[in-house]
Design a protein around this motif. Sequence first.
Motif, PDB file in Angstrom:
ATOM      1  N   MET A   1      36.887  31.680  22.221  1.00 57.31           N
ATOM      2  CA  MET A   1      37.188  31.114  20.911  1.00 57.31           C
ATOM      3  C   MET A   1      37.545  32.224  19.919  1.00 57.31           C
ATOM      4  O   MET A   1      36.974  33.314  19.950  1.00 57.31           O
ATOM      5  N   LYS A   2      38.473  31.909  19.050  1.00 56.28           N
ATOM      6  CA  LYS A   2      38.853  32.830  17.988  1.00 56.28           C
ATOM      7  C   LYS A   2      37.860  32.706  16.817  1.00 56.28           C
ATOM      8  O   LYS A   2      37.095  31.741  16.734  1.00 56.28           O
ATOM      9  N   PRO A   3      37.894  33.668  15.889  1.00 52.73           N
ATOM     10  CA  PRO A   3      36.833  33.732  14.865  1.00 52.73           C
ATOM     11  C   PRO A   3      36.737  32.549  13.913  1.00 52.73           C
ATOM     12  O   PRO A   3      35.661  32.240  13.405  1.00 52.73           O
TER      13      PRO A   3
ATOM     14  N   PHE B   1      40.500  14.414  22.323  1.00 54.06           N
ATOM     15  CA  PHE B   1      40.930  15.776  22.024  1.00 54.06           C
ATOM     16  C   PHE B   1      42.393  15.924  22.392  1.00 54.06           C
ATOM     17  O   PHE B   1      42.987  15.063  23.041  1.00 54.06           O
ATOM     18  N   ASP B   2      42.973  17.017  21.963  1.00 55.58           N
ATOM     19  CA  ASP B   2      44.296  17.406  22.435  1.00 55.58           C
ATOM     20  C   ASP B   2      44.392  18.909  22.356  1.00 55.58           C
ATOM     21  O   ASP B   2      43.594  19.565  21.663  1.00 55.58           O
ATOM     22  N   PHE B   3      45.335  19.464  23.089  1.00 59.38           N
ATOM     23  CA  PHE B   3      45.428  20.916  23.220  1.00 59.38           C
ATOM     24  C   PHE B   3      46.889  21.308  23.381  1.00 59.38           C
ATOM     25  O   PHE B   3      47.607  20.695  24.166  1.00 59.38           O
ATOM     26  N   PHE B   4      47.316  22.310  22.621  1.00 63.58           N
ATOM     27  CA  PHE B   4      48.705  22.762  22.719  1.00 63.58           C
ATOM     28  C   PHE B   4      48.787  24.262  22.504  1.00 63.58           C
ATOM     29  O   PHE B   4      47.841  24.894  22.018  1.00 63.58           O
ATOM     30  N   ARG B   5      49.904  24.823  22.890  1.00 67.32           N
ATOM     31  CA  ARG B   5      50.114  26.264  22.813  1.00 67.32           C
ATOM     32  C   ARG B   5      50.776  26.680  21.511  1.00 67.32           C
ATOM     33  O   ARG B   5      51.459  25.886  20.860  1.00 67.32           O
ATOM     34  N   THR B   6      50.579  27.942  21.158  1.00 65.63           N
ATOM     35  CA  THR B   6      51.388  28.571  20.120  1.00 65.63           C
ATOM     36  C   THR B   6      52.264  29.624  20.792  1.00 65.63           C
ATOM     37  O   THR B   6      51.825  30.331  21.701  1.00 65.63           O
ATOM     38  N   VAL B   7      53.508  29.687  20.361  1.00 61.65           N
ATOM     39  CA  VAL B   7      54.465  30.672  20.864  1.00 61.65           C
ATOM     40  C   VAL B   7      55.095  31.353  19.651  1.00 61.65           C
ATOM     41  O   VAL B   7      55.722  30.691  18.818  1.00 61.65           O
TER      42      VAL B   7
ATOM     43  N   LYS C   1      45.231  32.587  10.118  1.00 66.53           N
ATOM     44  CA  LYS C   1      43.904  33.170   9.921  1.00 66.53           C
ATOM     45  C   LYS C   1      43.413  33.878  11.185  1.00 66.53           C
ATOM     46  O   LYS C   1      42.748  34.913  11.126  1.00 66.53           O
ATOM     47  N   ASN C   2      43.770  33.330  12.365  1.00 65.58           N
ATOM     48  CA  ASN C   2      43.327  33.902  13.637  1.00 65.58           C
ATOM     49  C   ASN C   2      44.361  34.823  14.266  1.00 65.58           C
ATOM     50  O   ASN C   2      44.147  35.299  15.384  1.00 65.58           O
ATOM     51  N   ASP C   3      45.482  35.046  13.573  1.00 62.23           N
ATOM     52  CA  ASP C   3      46.570  35.874  14.115  1.00 62.23           C
ATOM     53  C   ASP C   3      46.934  35.404  15.530  1.00 62.23           C
ATOM     54  O   ASP C   3      47.031  36.190  16.466  1.00 62.23           O
ATOM     55  N   LEU C   4      47.158  34.101  15.657  1.00 61.03           N
ATOM     56  CA  LEU C   4      47.338  33.477  16.965  1.00 61.03           C
ATOM     57  C   LEU C   4      48.825  33.437  17.329  1.00 61.03           C
ATOM     58  O   LEU C   4      49.454  32.382  17.330  1.00 61.03           O
ATOM     59  N   LYS C   5      49.354  34.591  17.681  1.00 59.30           N
ATOM     60  CA  LYS C   5      50.768  34.651  18.076  1.00 59.30           C
ATOM     61  C   LYS C   5      51.009  33.853  19.350  1.00 59.30           C
ATOM     62  O   LYS C   5      51.936  33.039  19.422  1.00 59.30           O
ATOM     63  N   GLU C   6      50.211  34.105  20.374  1.00 59.43           N
ATOM     64  CA  GLU C   6      50.297  33.378  21.644  1.00 59.43           C
ATOM     65  C   GLU C   6      48.882  32.912  21.991  1.00 59.43           C
ATOM     66  O   GLU C   6      48.009  33.732  22.248  1.00 59.43           O
ATOM     67  N   GLY C   7      48.659  31.618  21.962  1.00 59.09           N
ATOM     68  CA  GLY C   7      47.322  31.127  22.250  1.00 59.09           C
ATOM     69  C   GLY C   7      47.299  29.626  22.327  1.00 59.09           C
ATOM     70  O   GLY C   7      48.310  28.983  22.616  1.00 59.09           O
TER      71      GLY C   7
ATOM     72  N   ALA D   1      40.886  27.542  17.578  1.00 59.50           N
ATOM     73  CA  ALA D   1      41.931  28.437  18.084  1.00 59.50           C
ATOM     74  C   ALA D   1      41.357  29.204  19.269  1.00 59.50           C
ATOM     75  O   ALA D   1      40.221  29.679  19.212  1.00 59.50           O
ATOM     76  N   GLU D   2      42.145  29.315  20.335  1.00 59.59           N
ATOM     77  CA  GLU D   2      41.639  29.899  21.572  1.00 59.59           C
ATOM     78  C   GLU D   2      42.660  30.847  22.203  1.00 59.59           C
ATOM     79  O   GLU D   2      43.863  30.711  21.977  1.00 59.59           O
ATOM     80  N   SER D   3      42.153  31.749  23.015  1.00 61.15           N
ATOM     81  CA  SER D   3      43.021  32.531  23.891  1.00 61.15           C
ATOM     82  C   SER D   3      43.426  31.657  25.070  1.00 61.15           C
ATOM     83  O   SER D   3      42.765  30.669  25.379  1.00 61.15           O
ATOM     84  N   LEU D   4      44.519  32.021  25.728  1.00 65.66           N
ATOM     85  CA  LEU D   4      44.991  31.269  26.881  1.00 65.66           C
ATOM     86  C   LEU D   4      44.922  32.111  28.138  1.00 65.66           C
ATOM     87  O   LEU D   4      45.230  33.305  28.116  1.00 65.66           O
ATOM     88  N   ILE D   5      44.534  31.468  29.230  1.00 67.78           N
ATOM     89  CA  ILE D   5      44.560  32.115  30.542  1.00 67.78           C
ATOM     90  C   ILE D   5      45.400  31.244  31.467  1.00 67.78           C
ATOM     91  O   ILE D   5      45.026  30.114  31.771  1.00 67.78           O
ATOM     92  N   PHE D   6      46.541  31.760  31.879  1.00 72.61           N
ATOM     93  CA  PHE D   6      47.397  31.028  32.802  1.00 72.61           C
ATOM     94  C   PHE D   6      46.976  31.319  34.240  1.00 72.61           C
ATOM     95  O   PHE D   6      46.306  32.317  34.510  1.00 72.61           O
TER      96      PHE D   6
END
Length: 276
Positions: free
Chosen positions: A1-3, A33-39, A81-87, A113-118
């Motif tokens: 999880m991001k801060p 719930f739902d979940f999507f990526r940031t690019v 706020k989380n600097d979530l460029k890719e997540g 906001a979360e990190s992603l692991i492919f």
Amino acid sequence: MKPFCFADGQIVPTASATLHPTDLGLIRGYGIFDFFRTVDYKPLFLDNYLDRFIASAERTFIPLPYSREELTEVIYELIEKNDLKEGGIRMVLSGGISENHFSPGEGKLFIFAESLIFPSEEKYQNGIKLLTLEYVRPVAEIKTTNYALAVWHSAGWKKQGAEDVLYHQGNYISESSRSNFFLVKNGELITPDSNILLGITRKYVMELAGGAHVRPVTMQEIRDADEAFITSTTKVLLPVTQIDDLKIGSGKPGPVSLGLLEKFRQKVGGLALTDK
């Protein structure tokens, strides 16, 4: 999880987010719930995900006290706020606190906001194994938080070298526990039409392919398939080369699957699928 996350109507440190112990999300496993990526700091397919999330709230009778515009504003603020460029962004709406501990109450909204692991690149190159399981998710067309069977079953998948399960009811296939399922026969895509979540990645892959046959899919068709793959936000398009003890096609990822994966990479960009 991001801060930082969104909880109690404001952006707060993620570690401080709380849920009441009698919330239906906890005592009944009732929520969505739902979940999507940031690019490149942009939420991917955001309109589609908001459509599904808002519709899910309505269909589960959980009040969602935020408009589409308000949700969008919060999401972009969290990305910054989380600097979530890719997540990843996870929206969760709990079932709420109920007077009778059963009927939906006023839901509590969290946005994380979360990190992603492919999956590893090896899985894209060699394909994965699925195990068939007779089961249909409750209200399968809604992305609920009820993954109890899948979570319980997951230890067994790993022992058998499988990535996930493939649900079916009798002779008819539906979906994986967290992904949509496709077959390829004679260069054409085939995907189940019922007892499934209408995945956003599924929709986009069908657009890239120029369409697909959306219809009932039988267990026998697995045996005759040239290729198979699953699609989801975190897997994108992952080739399936074995189901139970059955080898799919040549036993290697096929040209249609790999071609669509490459198209997706080129169109979407962002985080490389080889990142771990």
